[in-house]
Every structure is written in structure tokens, then in C-alpha cells.
Design an enzyme around this catalytic site. Structure first.
Site, PDB file in Angstrom:
ATOM      1  N   GLU A  94     -13.023   2.397  12.124  1.00 22.06           N
ATOM      2  CA  GLU A  94     -14.316   3.057  11.934  1.00 22.06           C
ATOM      3  C   GLU A  94     -15.265   2.303  11.008  1.00 22.06           C
ATOM      4  O   GLU A  94     -16.481   2.315  11.223  1.00 22.06           O
ATOM      5  CB  GLU A  94     -14.095   4.478  11.370  1.00 22.06           C
ATOM      6  N   SER A 365       9.581  60.084  14.311  1.00 24.66           N
ATOM      7  CA  SER A 365      10.521  60.572  13.289  1.00 24.66           C
ATOM      8  C   SER A 365      10.336  59.912  11.928  1.00 24.66           C
ATOM      9  O   SER A 365      10.889  60.394  10.935  1.00 24.66           O
ATOM     10  CB  SER A 365      11.961  60.349  13.768  1.00 24.66           C
TER      11      SER A 365
END
Length: 684
Positions: A94, A365
Site C-alpha cells: 500500500e 411451573s
């Protein structure tokens, strides 16, 4: 025509004027450049979006997520936590002159300008890393001259204000690597399942090549393109002397182990918790959405990252990713009310709905302990109170209505006590209990425990038919686990602005004793039987290495396990969003998730028994008669009671010796026995 003598002075004066003009222009240009550079140096750079994002911190002060309008999370790593080979690969392909230029590659820009002039467009670029960083931080990617001018200004400012080390670090944490991965750490984790520091040469070269075209060079999308780009990066590294040609060839030929793309999505840490905090601070704490996204706030929370990871791991292990079945897990510290972990579903990217807050699920429950706590607190019943478990038709509303519940699998146990009913989750016993104490009193107890959802005053309330959120269930059970003391659930401890100033500080409400401590402990003792032989949670008892109390719950559409240790109260729900009925296999998923989470979340915490408060007595009971056991009773069991509710009569069917074998004398206080004294000594 020959030059005459008077023309030569004129020519000299003409050249001198041009020279002076050029010199003046040069000096003026130098002064203008100096002024511009001085202006740029004195002028602050725009605030980058990643710097404006507010940050979410866990209980240890670690950043776990950030807030932004895009939903992107920015989690940078320092340069020394990035593989040196990745850094070399990036610079080689780059910006080879990164450490030599002042932000601009003059020769490269000249070549690009000639190409652009030749084609009369702006397609050719020669961006340095600093230019790319300026564009990514502050600008769009549109190709206009105005954007180019701003880019040049910001590039110069970056070079003035930051070192090369800082610029490179910012770049590697900012650049886009495709598939939602911003920054090298996110990319490394997504593609290879490892940190950026662990990348080898082959992996580094492949990742360094992706930013040029995150879609085109993605190994998930186009492996051939990615490998071709990798070879270019390796060749560039060899050209600049970072590696040898042999190393380049070996790296290019090396087989890479990618994560499966289905497993490689970039995720935000604790995404459901992050969304919960966003809603909390904007709706209750007076912070605007814009302030949250762009105010640079630090939001300090109660989340325990270790517990959160344990929760996410338990959900991932316990759920089928290919099924529509979903789940929720919410966990808090009963002693403080601090929310420690929150998982609102099994896959945030597929479904962002936070099921921990859903007030549309029937607890089944798992609601029963609230009813039994009512019976114990009012001293209407004890753990030895019995009902006959058999098909029963109940009459209510002045005998104008009837209700006939049934047990799972039509299994009826005959005469059973409360502990047996809790362990087996007997429905007949539960409705008998509610009819005895009254539905309105049960609702009052639920309100004391922090449940705010509407509850119907009907017999079926005993079986959890009124919808309640997992958040509420965990909060209610935390009161039981905290000896009847209620602490308001808390998620945000403080919020500071970008300068560190306090703009919110949580004031922890003092604990409120809403339930008799003795009643809470007796219920806790009874609920421990759920994980013992014969209990509905027994199948995960081998996973639990510490005292734990809880209750399962199953309806046609929902499965639960809500429980607690002295340190954590947790609710786990499993079900379908569209009300689809669950299978038996579906219903068995909640308990293992609860067990695995609890053990892993507390892996660094030694097991601890529940503290015995004053007002509790322990006595040996003959299991056949339910009376105080004698030395001759063949089946004795230690039971706990609220003082004054324990049996006072001795068993008379196993011999004439009426002496309590657990105590040296027969007075009530001594009936607590050595076991009670020992446990009290341990917990005090």
C-alpha cells in the site's frame, strides 16, 4: 536588424522585472504555505465518527461495545498487538515510502495526474496510507475535486499532529476488510478465528490484500482473486526485502484454514445488552439518541464479561442453529441487583428481539415457588403439608366455575408433601395450595418480588398461565435467593462525558426486606430438591458442583429453568416466537443451558451454601408419619421449618423411645440439631 545599445538596458530591465516578480511569487508562496501550515497546525481535525461514538464498559471498566447510528462497533488494538508481518505486508503493497514521505507521494501523484489529464477524469489515484486514513475518518469516497482538497488538508494535519506509529495504528484499526469487519482485529477473528497478533506470513499477506477491493478480494466471495492478490503482496514484500523469494513461494503455497463463513460473521459483544442499555439511557436517563451516538460518552455498566461469555457459550452449545427455536438468558446478582449477563436470543443477526424482556411467555411451573412462598410466609402451610395428587375438579368464583388441571403424562403420586410436589412439579398439589392461600395473596407476593406483568386471579395462576418476562422471573427469584431482601435490578452505574465529567451516577436503593428471611430460606431448601433424585432438574445435577435451588417450567409453547445460587439468579427460557408448540426435546434444552452457564460463570467462585437466617429450625422427621423422628424410626430426614411451625409430636409407630436422636434434649430450641448449628457456623 542589429541590436542598438539602448535596447540592451530595456531587455535587462525586462528580465530583472520578471525575476523580481518570480522571486516575489516564490516568497509569497512560501509565506502562504507557511501560513497555511500554521493554520492547519492550529486548527483541530474534525471529530472522527469512531471518536464520537459513546462506549459501553463492563463492570471491570473494559470496553465491550460502542454506540453508533450505523451500529458499527469500534474496538481498536495497539500496534504491538498486531503481527509484524501484517504490518510489513500492508506497507509493502500500500505505501512503501510511508516512513519517508510527509503524507503525499509526490511522484505517484504526478503519474496519476498525467493519466487523469490524458483520460479527462479522476479515476487514477496514488493515495498514501495517511490519505486513505483521512478519507476513511472524515470524508466520503466520492471522486470530486472538493473532496480531494479536503483530503489533502486533513492528510497534512494528520502528519503534523500524529507520529507515523500513531497513523499506522489508526489505519490498521480503521480500514475495511469486508463482510462488516472494520480493523485488522475484527478481520483476523472473522476470517481465521485468531487475534491479529497471531497471524502468520501467509495469513498476513492475504489480509493485507483485501482492502484494495473488500468484495472482489474476499476469500469468502472469490478465493482465486484473494490468492492472486496474496501473491502480489508476497512479491512486494520480497521486492522491499522483508522476506526472501523462497519464503514468498512457501507462503503462497501454504493451505489456509478459514473459519466457515456461516460462523465468521462480525458480531458486537453483548448485542442484546447494548440495545437494552440504549433504550434505558434514552428513555429513562434523559440522554438523547444523538448524544449517545455522537457525544463520546462512557457508560459504565454492571455486566460481567466472564459471565456474559459463559452465557453466550451455554446458549451456543444448547441450541440448534438450524432450528427456529429461540432462547433467552438473564442473570443478576441477588445481593446487589446488578445485571451480570443478558442473552436475548440465539442469533442477534437473525433476530434482534430481546426475549429476556418479552412479557408474552407463560412461565408454567416455574411460577409455583412464588405461590409456595406465599403459603410458607403466611404460615398456612409447611414443607410437610400434604395434599392428595389425584384427578381433581376445583370449584371457584362462589362455585360458579370449575377448573380441572392434570399432571404431565397423567402421572399422579397420591398423598405428597410440598417438597415432593416441588421436585415432581405436581400440578394438583399446586392448585390445592393456591385455593388454600388465595390467588390474590399470591399476586400480592408476586408484586413484592418485583413482577409487574398482569396476573389473573384464577386457579390456573398456580400453573403459571399468566405471561411474565424472563427478566421479571430472574428478579423475583433473586429476592428468594437474597433471603427475602429485594434489590432493584441495576444495569448502569455511571455515565461520563467525553471530558470525563459525571453526568449520571446511580444511587443504589437500600435493600428492602419484602419477605420473611426464614420463609425464603425454607423455600430455598425445598427448591434444592429439584436437582436431586426424582426432581425435574435431576438430569443436569451432575453438571452442578455447588448448592443451587430452582424450578423448571413447561407449557405447550415454553420451557423454563429459573434458579439461583447465593451469587447468581438466572432465568432461562426456550420457545418459538410464533407460539408454535415445543417438542419434548425442545423442552429439555433450558436446564442444560442453565447448568452450564451457572457453573462456568462461577468457575472462579468457591461453592457456598445458602445462609441460614434466624427463625429457622432443623429437625429430623420420620418420613412415613411426618412427625418428629425417634431413634427407632428407620427412615429419617432432616427438614427445615420456620420456627414455630415445626412438628411437635413424635412418631409412635416405630417403638417407644421418644427421644429425638438429633438433639441431647427435647426442647424446641435444641431441635435444630448439630446440622443446623454446623451450617450456621459455616455461613455466619
Amino acid at each position: 536588424m542589429p541590436n542598438t545599445p539602448d535596447r540592451q538596458p530595456k531587455r535587462k530591465r525586462h528580465f530583472l522585472a520578471i525575476f523580481k516578480f518570480m522571486l516575489g511569487m516564490f516568497v509569497f508562496s512560501l509565506l502562504a504555505i507557511a501560513a497555511l501550515l500554521g493554520y492547519l497546525y492550529q486548527t483541530n481535525l474534525p471529530v472522527a465518527d469512531t471518536d464520537r461514538n459513546s462506549r459501553l464498559l463492563d463492570s471491570q471498566g473494559n470496553i465491550i461495545a460502542s454506540f453508533s447510528a450505523s451500529g458499527r462497533s469500534y474496538e481498536p488494538v495497539p500496534l504491538d498487538q498486531i503481527s509484524p508481518q501484517l504490518i510489513e505486508a500492508t506497507l509493502a503493497v500500500e505505501d512503501r515510502k510511508f516512513y519517508d514521505h510527509i503524507g503525499f507521494d509526490i511522484w505517484g501523484m504526478g503519474r496519476a495526474l498525467l493519466v487523469n489529464l490524458e483520460h479527462m477524469d479522476r479515476s487514477q489515484g496514488a493515495s498514501t496510507l495517511t490519505q486513505q486514513l483521512a478519507r476513511n475518518l472524515y470524508l466520503s469516497h466520492e471522486k470530486t475535486w472538493s473532496r480531494k482538497l479536503k483530503e489533502a488538508m486533513y492528510t497534512a494535519q494528520l502528519e503534523m499532529k500524529y507520529s507515523k506509529h500513531d497513523i499506522l495504528q489508526m489505519y490498521l484499526n480503521e480500514i475495511y476488510y469486508g463482510h462488516g469487519a472494520y480493523g485488522i482485529e475484527a478481520a483476523s477473528q472473522m476470517y481465521f478465528g485468531k487475534s491479529a497478533k497471531q497471524l502468520d506470513l501467509a495469513e498476513s499477506a492475504l489480509l493485507a490484500g483485501i482492502p484494495k477491493g473488500p468484495t472482489y478480494y474476499s476469500p469468502f466471495n472469490h478465493m482465486d482473486n484473494a490468492k492472486s492478490r496474496q501473491q502480489i503482496v508476497l512479491s512486494s514484500m520480497a521486492e522491499v526485502g522483508d522476506i526472501t523469494q523462497t519464503e514468498a513461494r512457501e507462503a503462497a503455497d501454504k493451505a489456509l484454514n478459514f473459519k466457515l463463513q456461516s460462523e465468521s460473521k462480525v458480531t458486537v459483544n453483548a448485542p442484546y445488552f447494548r440495545d437494552y442499555i440504549r433504550n434505558l439511557v434514552t428513555n429513562q436517563l434523559g440522554i438523547s439518541e444523538d448524544q449517545l451516538d455522537h457525544g463520546g460518552l462512557n457508560i459504565y455498566t454492571t455486566l460481567d464479561s466472564h459471565a456474559q461469555q459463559a452465557a453466550e457459550d451455554a446458549v451456543a452449545k444448547g441450541m440448534d442453529p438450524t432450528s427456529d427455536l429461540d432462547t433467552a438468558l438473564i442473570s443478576m446478582d441477588p445481593r446487589t441487583g446488578y445485571i451480570k449477563a443478558m442473552v436475548g436470543g440465539k442469533n442477534y443477526q437473525v433476530n434482534q428481539y430481546n426475549h429476556t424482556l418479552a412479557k408474552t411467555r407463560q412461565p408454567g411451573s416455574s411460577f409455583k415457588p412464588i405461590m409456595y412462598l406465599t403459603a410458607l410466609s403466611t404460615k398456612a402451610m409447611t414443607g410437610l403439608s400434604t395434599f392428595n395428587s389425584e384427578p381433581t375438579l376445583f370449584h371457584y368464583d362462589n362455585n360458579r366455575k370449575t377448573y380441572q388441571p392434570s399432571n404431565f403424562g397423567e402421572k399422579y403420586l397420591g398423598e405428597i408433601n410440598m417438597q415432593e410436589a416441588i421436585a415432581a412439579s405436581d400440578n394438583i398439589y399446586a392448585v390445592n395450595t393456591l385455593m388454600k392461600v388465595g390467588a390474590d395473596k399470591v399476586i400480592d407476593m408476586a408484586r413484592k418480588l418485583g413482577i409487574v406483568s398482569p396476573l389473573q386471579s384464577v386457579p390456573s395462576l398456580a400453573l403459571g398461565t399468566s405471561p411474565i418476562s424472563p427478566f421479571e422471573m430472574a428478579s423475583a427469584f433473586s429476592v428468594i435467593g437474597n433471603g427475602g431482601k429485594r434489590m432493584q435490578p441495576l444495569a448502569v452505574l455511571k455515565i461520563t462525558d467525553a471530558a470525563g465529567g459525571n453526568i449520571f451516577q446511580a444511587e443504589q436503593e437500600s435493600e428492602e426486606q419484602v419477605v420473611d428471611p426464614a420463609a425464603a430460606y425454607v423455600l430455598t431448601h425445598l427448591m434444592e430438591s429439584v436437582f436431586e433424585t426424582g426432581g425435574t432438574g435431576n438430569r443436569v445435577s451432575s453438571l452442578m458442583k455447588r448448592p443451587v435451588a430452582g424450578k423448571t417450567g413447561t407449557t405447550n409453547t415454553d420451557a423454563w429453568l429459573v434458579g439461583f445460587t447465593p451469587e447468581l439468579a438466572t432465568a432461562v427460557w426456550v420457545g418459538y416466537d410464533k407460539g408454535r408448540e415445543i417438542t419434548t426435546t425442545d423442552g429439555h434444552r433450558a436446564a442444560p443451558i442453565f447448568a452450564q452457564y451457572t457453573e462456568n460463570a462461577l468457575s472462579n467462585v468457591p461453592p457456598k451454601i445458602f445462609t441460614i437466617p434466624s427463625g429457622v429450625v432443623s429437625v429430623y422427621i420420620d418420613q412415613q408419619t411426618g412427625k418428629l423422628a425417634t431413634a427407632n424410626c428407620p427412615e429419617k430426614k432432616l427438614e427445615v421449618f420456620i420456627q414455630g411451625t415445626e412438628p411437635t409430636e413424635y412418631c409412635t409407630i416405630h417403638g417407644a423411645d421418644l427421644k429425638d436422636p438429633a438433639t441431647p434434649s427435647g426442647n424446641t430450641e435444641d431441635k435444630r440439631g448439630w446440622w443446623s448449628d454446623f451450617k450456621r457456623w459455616i455461613t455466619d
